[in-house]
Scaffold this motif. Structure first.
Motif, short mmCIF file in Angstrom:
data_model
loop_
_atom_site.label_atom_id
_atom_site.label_comp_id
_atom_site.label_asym_id
_atom_site.label_seq_id
_atom_site.Cartn_x
_atom_site.Cartn_y
_atom_site.Cartn_z
N GLN A 6 -66.90 -19.93 -52.50
CA GLN A 6 -67.63 -19.07 -53.47
C GLN A 6 -68.36 -18.38 -52.66
N VAL A 7 -68.94 -17.43 -53.36
CA VAL A 7 -70.08 -16.57 -52.78
C VAL A 7 -71.51 -17.22 -52.63
N GLN A 8 -72.06 -17.14 -51.63
CA GLN A 8 -73.24 -17.65 -51.33
C GLN A 8 -74.20 -16.56 -50.97
N ALA A 9 -75.59 -16.92 -51.48
CA ALA A 9 -76.52 -16.10 -51.21
C ALA A 9 -77.31 -16.37 -49.96
N VAL A 10 -77.98 -15.38 -49.54
CA VAL A 10 -78.78 -15.81 -48.06
C VAL A 10 -79.55 -17.04 -48.23
N ILE B 255 -65.49 -22.95 -41.09
CA ILE B 255 -66.37 -22.27 -41.82
C ILE B 255 -65.71 -20.85 -41.69
N THR B 256 -65.48 -19.96 -42.93
CA THR B 256 -65.20 -18.82 -42.70
C THR B 256 -66.08 -18.03 -43.83
N SER B 257 -66.50 -17.00 -43.26
CA SER B 257 -67.31 -15.95 -44.19
C SER B 257 -66.37 -14.67 -44.37
N HIS C 184 -68.90 -14.17 -49.13
CA HIS C 184 -68.05 -15.44 -49.59
C HIS C 184 -67.74 -16.44 -48.71
N ILE C 185 -67.99 -17.64 -48.83
CA ILE C 185 -67.87 -18.82 -47.58
C ILE C 185 -66.72 -19.59 -48.19
N THR C 186 -66.04 -20.10 -47.21
CA THR C 186 -65.16 -21.16 -47.37
C THR C 186 -65.27 -22.11 -46.23
N PHE C 187 -65.35 -23.62 -46.76
CA PHE C 187 -65.56 -24.63 -45.83
C PHE C 187 -64.63 -25.77 -46.09
N THR C 188 -63.66 -25.71 -45.15
CA THR C 188 -62.48 -26.76 -45.29
C THR C 188 -62.52 -27.61 -44.37
N THR D 64 -64.93 -23.28 -36.06
CA THR D 64 -64.16 -24.58 -36.32
C THR D 64 -64.55 -25.43 -35.28
N ASN D 65 -64.83 -26.87 -35.83
CA ASN D 65 -65.46 -27.84 -34.87
C ASN D 65 -64.93 -29.09 -35.40
N ARG D 66 -64.97 -30.19 -34.37
CA ARG D 66 -64.44 -31.52 -34.75
C ARG D 66 -65.55 -32.45 -35.52
N MET D 67 -65.40 -33.38 -36.44
CA MET D 67 -66.43 -34.26 -36.72
C MET D 67 -65.47 -35.82 -36.78
N THR D 68 -66.42 -36.83 -36.73
CA THR D 68 -66.03 -38.07 -36.88
C THR D 68 -66.27 -38.73 -38.54
#
Length: 71
Positions: free
Chosen positions: A25-29, A55-57, A6-10, A64-68
């Protein structure tokens, strides 16, 4: 992803408030890409600037990272 999990991307503001959750949601390989259109949960535009993403699995991995965001 090296294994199915299961992956979350926030996306968050610099103050730590959640802006939007792009993946939950659950992500496959495999290798994945997430596209953010610069809007929040309600669909309103978000201000340009620095934001954080996390990103958490389900297996315990967290990054956790920064973006612009430029408009």
């Amino acid at each position: 992803m090296p294994e199915q999990t299961h992956i979350t991307f926030t996306v968050y503001h610099l103050l730590g408030q959640q802006v939007v959750r792009l993946v939950d949601q659950v992500q496959a390989v495999g290798r994945y890409e997430a596209v953010w259109n610069g809007t929040n949960i309600t669909g309103a535009g978000v201000a340009s600037g620095i934001h954080l993403y996390r990103i958490t699995s389900g297996s315990g991995y967290t990054e956790t990272n920064r973006m612009t965001l430029l408009k």
